[in-house]
Design a protein around this motif. Structure first.
Motif, PDB file in Angstrom:
ATOM      1  N   LEU A  89      -3.992  -9.183   2.906  1.00 49.76           N
ATOM      2  CA  LEU A  89      -5.085  -8.490   3.599  1.00 49.76           C
ATOM      3  C   LEU A  89      -5.621  -7.328   2.772  1.00 49.76           C
ATOM      4  N   ALA A  90      -4.722  -6.542   2.189  1.00 54.28           N
ATOM      5  CA  ALA A  90      -5.157  -5.393   1.393  1.00 54.28           C
ATOM      6  C   ALA A  90      -5.934  -5.833   0.157  1.00 54.28           C
ATOM      7  N   LEU A  91      -5.462  -6.873  -0.513  1.00 59.07           N
ATOM      8  CA  LEU A  91      -6.176  -7.366  -1.695  1.00 59.07           C
ATOM      9  C   LEU A  91      -7.553  -7.904  -1.325  1.00 59.07           C
ATOM     10  N   ALA A  92      -7.617  -8.649  -0.226  1.00 57.09           N
ATOM     11  CA  ALA A  92      -8.918  -9.170   0.210  1.00 57.09           C
ATOM     12  C   ALA A  92      -9.863  -8.027   0.564  1.00 57.09           C
ATOM     13  N   GLY A  93      -9.347  -7.007   1.267  1.00 57.33           N
ATOM     14  CA  GLY A  93     -10.173  -5.861   1.613  1.00 57.33           C
ATOM     15  C   GLY A  93     -10.677  -5.119   0.388  1.00 57.33           C
ATOM     16  N   VAL A 113       6.021  -1.073   1.990  1.00 54.11           N
ATOM     17  CA  VAL A 113       4.950  -1.940   1.479  1.00 54.11           C
ATOM     18  C   VAL A 113       4.025  -2.343   2.620  1.00 54.11           C
ATOM     19  N   LEU A 114       4.600  -2.721   3.759  1.00 51.70           N
ATOM     20  CA  LEU A 114       3.792  -3.126   4.908  1.00 51.70           C
ATOM     21  C   LEU A 114       2.847  -2.014   5.340  1.00 51.70           C
ATOM     22  N   ILE A 115       3.372  -0.797   5.489  1.00 52.04           N
ATOM     23  CA  ILE A 115       2.537   0.336   5.912  1.00 52.04           C
ATOM     24  C   ILE A 115       1.467   0.641   4.870  1.00 52.04           C
ATOM     25  N   THR A 116       1.860   0.611   3.596  1.00 46.94           N
ATOM     26  CA  THR A 116       0.905   0.918   2.523  1.00 46.94           C
ATOM     27  C   THR A 116      -0.215  -0.105   2.467  1.00 46.94           C
ATOM     28  N   MET A 117       0.115  -1.381   2.656  1.00 47.08           N
ATOM     29  CA  MET A 117      -0.902  -2.426   2.593  1.00 47.08           C
ATOM     30  C   MET A 117      -1.907  -2.296   3.736  1.00 47.08           C
ATOM     31  N   PHE A 118      -1.408  -1.981   4.928  1.00 47.28           N
ATOM     32  CA  PHE A 118      -2.342  -1.802   6.042  1.00 47.28           C
ATOM     33  C   PHE A 118      -3.214  -0.568   5.828  1.00 47.28           C
ATOM     34  N   ALA A 119      -2.624   0.493   5.312  1.00 43.68           N
ATOM     35  CA  ALA A 119      -3.413   1.693   5.035  1.00 43.68           C
ATOM     36  C   ALA A 119      -4.480   1.402   3.976  1.00 43.68           C
ATOM     37  N   THR A 120      -4.125   0.605   2.987  1.00 48.20           N
ATOM     38  CA  THR A 120      -5.087   0.244   1.938  1.00 48.20           C
ATOM     39  C   THR A 120      -6.238  -0.553   2.515  1.00 48.20           C
TER      40      THR A 120
END
Length: 229
Positions: A139-143, A198-205
């Motif tokens: 999700l973070a990469l796509a965003g 990692v999970l929290i960081t990816m959602f924040a990103t």
């Protein structure tokens, strides 16, 4: 708030129609087949091997998640009165809900072929955190691709990165920061603190990449006003 909720409700049906369900189903289907193989062939897998199977299944789901922001009509929705964060949040909420059901089915299939003693040794909560982090990575990469480019279909590139990055992390991270550790390893608890981070960081990103840019490149003529969804 009430107005935004009514707008979101009105967008649910068109969001469902616009999502690339075949691509999601491909990743989820491959993952379910992988989960079912030990059951179909009555394979007695040790806990470390079983966890690695579950991780491979989670990676299949994350590859499917890479296509969540694919939108062939992106350049026509850039002038939509509905802000991009809301449009993206609807897409993610729908896919995440179905993905959660898929993950529950994966764990149920695996449990069918595992003896109760070995199932109790499988840390299903911990591997669920790993799966969530891999989904978050996609999700973070796509965003980020949507935020910093005009690509309408970031999915293929993101899927490749989702496959490559965990493998690279497993090979390059020092043992102290290992992510893919077997159950019973003294580093197990610390590794899952890292997974949660990692999970929290990816959602924040992803959330940081959600807003539409105030300026973007426009056809070699420098910056101009207007955002693309």
């Amino acid at each position: 708030m009430r107005r935004r909720a009514s707008v979101a409700a009105a967008l649910v049906r068109p969001t469902l129609r616009s999502l690339p369900w075949r691509l999601f189903a491909s990743g989820w289907g491959v993952g379910l087949v992988m989960a079912a193989v030990p059951v179909l062939f009555s394979m007695e897998l040790s806990a470390p091997v079983l966890v690695n199977v579950v991780r491979a299944v989670a990676l299949c789901g994350a590859v499917g998640m890479a296509f969540v922001l694919d939108d062939p009509a992106r350049h026509t929705t850039g002038v939509s009165p509905v802000p991009r964060p809301l449009r993206q949040a609807l897409r993610v909420a729908v896919v995440w809900a179905v993905g959660a059901a898929w993950w529950a089915a994966v764990l149920a299939v695996i449990r069918v072929g595992v003896e109760p003693a070995r199932w109790s040794a499988l840390p299903s909560g911990a591997v669920t955190v790993e799966a969530g982090a891999l989904f978050g990575l996609a999700l973070a990469l796509a965003g980020a691709v949507v935020r910093f480019s005009e690509t309408r279909l970031p999915g293929p590139a993101v899927a490749g990165a989702v496959l490559a990055l965990p493998i690279a992390a497993g090979a390059l991270l020092p043992p102290r920061f290992a992510l893919f550790v077997p159950p019973g390893d003294p580093r197990w608890a610390n590794s899952h603190l890292l997974w949660a981070g990692v999970l929290i960081t990816m959602f924040a990103t992803w959330m940081a990449c959600g807003p539409e840019p105030r300026r973007r490149f426009g056809g070699g003529l420098g910056f101009r006003r207007g955002a693309v969804g």
